[in-house]
Design a protein around this motif. Structure first.
Motif, mmCIF file in Angstrom:
data_model
loop_
_atom_site.group_PDB
_atom_site.id
_atom_site.type_symbol
_atom_site.label_atom_id
_atom_site.label_comp_id
_atom_site.label_asym_id
_atom_site.label_seq_id
_atom_site.Cartn_x
_atom_site.Cartn_y
_atom_site.Cartn_z
ATOM 1 N N VAL A 124 29.897 46.052 47.125
ATOM 2 C CA VAL A 124 29.931 44.759 47.800
ATOM 3 C C VAL A 124 31.101 44.774 48.774
ATOM 4 C CG1 VAL A 124 30.169 42.288 47.491
ATOM 5 C CG2 VAL A 124 28.892 43.623 45.830
ATOM 6 N N VAL A 126 32.982 42.920 52.473
ATOM 7 C CA VAL A 126 33.147 41.731 53.307
ATOM 8 C C VAL A 126 33.264 42.195 54.744
ATOM 9 C CG1 VAL A 126 34.786 39.951 53.943
ATOM 10 C CG2 VAL A 126 34.113 40.196 51.585
ATOM 11 N N GLN A 140 29.467 38.308 53.642
ATOM 12 C CA GLN A 140 29.382 39.304 52.594
ATOM 13 C C GLN A 140 28.250 40.263 52.868
ATOM 14 O OE1 GLN A 140 30.181 37.943 48.553
ATOM 15 N NE2 GLN A 140 28.318 38.996 47.948
ATOM 16 N N ASN A 180 23.882 38.154 51.170
ATOM 17 C CA ASN A 180 24.380 39.450 51.601
ATOM 18 C C ASN A 180 23.648 39.970 52.827
ATOM 19 O OD1 ASN A 180 26.055 39.682 49.255
ATOM 20 N ND2 ASN A 180 24.187 40.121 48.122
ATOM 21 N N ARG B 85 27.121 29.987 48.842
ATOM 22 C CA ARG B 85 26.409 31.043 48.124
ATOM 23 C C ARG B 85 25.188 30.526 47.387
ATOM 24 N NH1 ARG B 85 28.664 35.744 47.412
ATOM 25 N NH2 ARG B 85 27.518 36.031 45.485
#
Lengths: 228, 285
Positions: A124, A126, A140, A180, B85
């Motif tokens: 993961v 950024v 992200q 993402n 999110r």
């Protein structure tokens, strides 16, 4: 038909017919006419010269449409002033000014990202820089294990490729899911560009998969980006 | 009721209004000083909030009467920025609009939290802007449009029963649409056109049996009775209406009256659009 496009544009302003210009960033097409969709200065860039003979001999590609039309685009004036004459010349996607206008990572952009955590299946990250523009917001992204390198994909281990804190150069391959962006480092020039060793020193790349700590001499495994 | 702040008194608190020549007569309707097709003068400026991505400020001229306030709106646009999110994937930009009257903006003191009428205004504004924004230029991102109504264009001297809230809200919404369009352009969010709002009303000035007339940009206290009004958000280059809010009763005798009213509303938004266009041109020059 000798009228030229205006130098300044507001949203909805007519720029010209689609038969004379190609739409660039900050414009939109409506009923075969090009209109501005942003507030700012109009830039017209001459068409790139027609490319030479097509190199890929193994594949029959249709002859490229001769791009003779100049591209017309609208740049927000605030960004051009704020970032000190940064205008025109968009390299990667839609580049705006660094000050005001936010840019989004788009598919195909090369971005710089910081690894925040790794799991056996993915890393993961950024996204910090998109093209030449430092992003205001942090977006992200995820580098899945199958996207780390182009060869021997089944032998890739994420912890031998990335560690948290590494700076990675990667390409956006998909807008991904809700949270993402999906990134890939499956090219020689993509991968880790800056890494710290466990001792806390900045390491130098020594091979395509190793970084070495100059003080302790210990090597660590990474997916190393080819230095440019 | 907001328990975390010190609230003002719940009821109406009106500053003392002293008798003057105008209010001594029994409910004088001053009448309209403009032509039926003329809008009030408007002041619009972009880039007033440095911390926002885009911002604008709009001020509408007060009527000539003392004690009446004009319309003062401040709009800030934040974004485009990452969605939270928890939000689902969106291939478009997600608009969220907030309109809030300042507690002191109207005769009746407002609370600190948005009440249903303010939410309603926000929904109307969102509908008006959604038709103007090219939403798929910004996937996976959201933009917040926050408008505070600093002064609510209400006549302090009219009694509460006489001045109906809805007509004031329509004027406020038209201003909100115009100011939000300016702020969106300032923020660099792709729009197909500059959207502007306008109000037209069917008024009856001379008694119950007089013929009603259509006026543009009405001030409720100027007229004896407002029969119907409509607030329109209009894209001039595209010749499209993105939002239409109609309220009131039309006499059933004239079927064309509704069309005329909408046409006058479009005229009002064209007037507002002239101001908007000039303001934006000044910004980039």
């Amino acid at each position: 038909m000798t009228t030229t496009a205006p130098t300044l544009a507001i949203p909805g302003q007519l720029l010209g017919p689609a038969t004379r210009y190609q739409p660039g960033p900050g414009t939109h097409l409506h009923e075969a006419q090009l209109y501005s969709s942003l507030l700012g200065q109009v830039h017209t860039t001459a068409a790139a010269r027609a490319p030479g003979p097509v190199k890929r001999l193994t594949k029959i590609t249709p002859a490229p449409v001769p791009a003779e039309l100049p591209t017309i685009s609208v740049m927000p004036s605030s960004s051009a002033m704020a970032s000190g004459g940064f205008q025109g010349d968009e390299g990667e996607g839609r580049s705006g000014g660094a000050k005001k206008r936010e840019v989004l990572p788009e598919v195909g952009n090369v971005v710089l990202a910081r690894v925040v955590r790794i799991t056996p299946r993915q890393a993961v990250v950024v996204i910090c820089v998109c093209g030449d523009t430092v992003l205001e917001a942090e977006w992200q992204g995820v580098i899945r294990v199958q996207d780390v390198r182009a060869t021997e994909k089944d032998r890739v281990k994420v912890y031998e490729s990335f560690r948290p804190g590494d700076i990675v150069r990667a390409e956006v391959i998909s807008l991904g899911d809700q949270a993402n962006y999906y990134l890939s480092t499956a090219r020689n020039e993509l991968g880790v560009v800056s890494a710290m060793s466990e001792a806390g020193n900045t390491m130098t790349p020594v091979s395509w998969k190793e970084f070495r700590d100059p003080e302790t001499g210990v090597t660590e495994l990474r997916k190393v980006a080819k230095p440019q | 009721m907001d328990r975390r702040r010190i609230n003002g008194p719940a009821g109406a608190t009106q500053p003392p209004v002293f008798d003057d020549v105008v209010s001594q007569g029994a409910k004088t309707v001053s009448g309209r000083s403009r032509m039926p097709d003329a809008s009030r003068k408007m002041y619009l400026k972009t880039g007033v909030t440095p911390s926002a991505s885009g911002s604008a400020y709009l001020e509408m001229e007060t009527s000539a009467k003392p004690g009446a306030s004009g319309l003062k709106l401040s709009c800030s646009v934040h974004g485009p920025r990452a969605l939270p999110r928890s939000a689902p994937f969106s291939p478009h930009i997600v608009l969220s609009t907030h309109i809030k009257y300042a507690p002191f903006a109207t005769k009746q003191r407002r609370g600190y939290l948005r009440d249903p009428s303010e939410r309603d205004l926000g929904i109307h504004l969102e509908a008006a802007l959604r038709g103007a924004i090219i939403a798929d230029r910004w996937p996976k991102s959201g933009v917040d449009i926050i408008i505070s109504i600093v002064e609510g264009d209400q006549d302090r001297e009219t009694s509460k029963s006489q001045g109906e809230e809805a007509w004031d809200m329509m004027n406020a919404l038209a201003g909100c649409i115009t100011v939000a369009a300016a702020a969106l352009a300032d923020a660099g969010i792709d729009c197909v056109d500059t959207v502007a709002g306008g109000v037209a009303a069917l008024v009856q000035d001379g008694g119950a049996d007089s013929t009603p007339t259509i006026v543009v940009d009405p001030i409720p206290s100027d007229h004896a009775k407002i029969l119907a009004a409509c607030c329109i958000a209009y894209l001039p280059t595209r010749d499209e209406v993105t939002n239409l809010w109609f309220r009131g009763d039309l006499p059933a005798s004239d079927m064309d009256l509704y069309t005329h009213l909408v046409e006058k509303g479009i005229l009002a938004s064209r007037n507002a659009n002239c101001v908007l266009t000039n303001c934006l041109m000044e910004t980039i020059e």
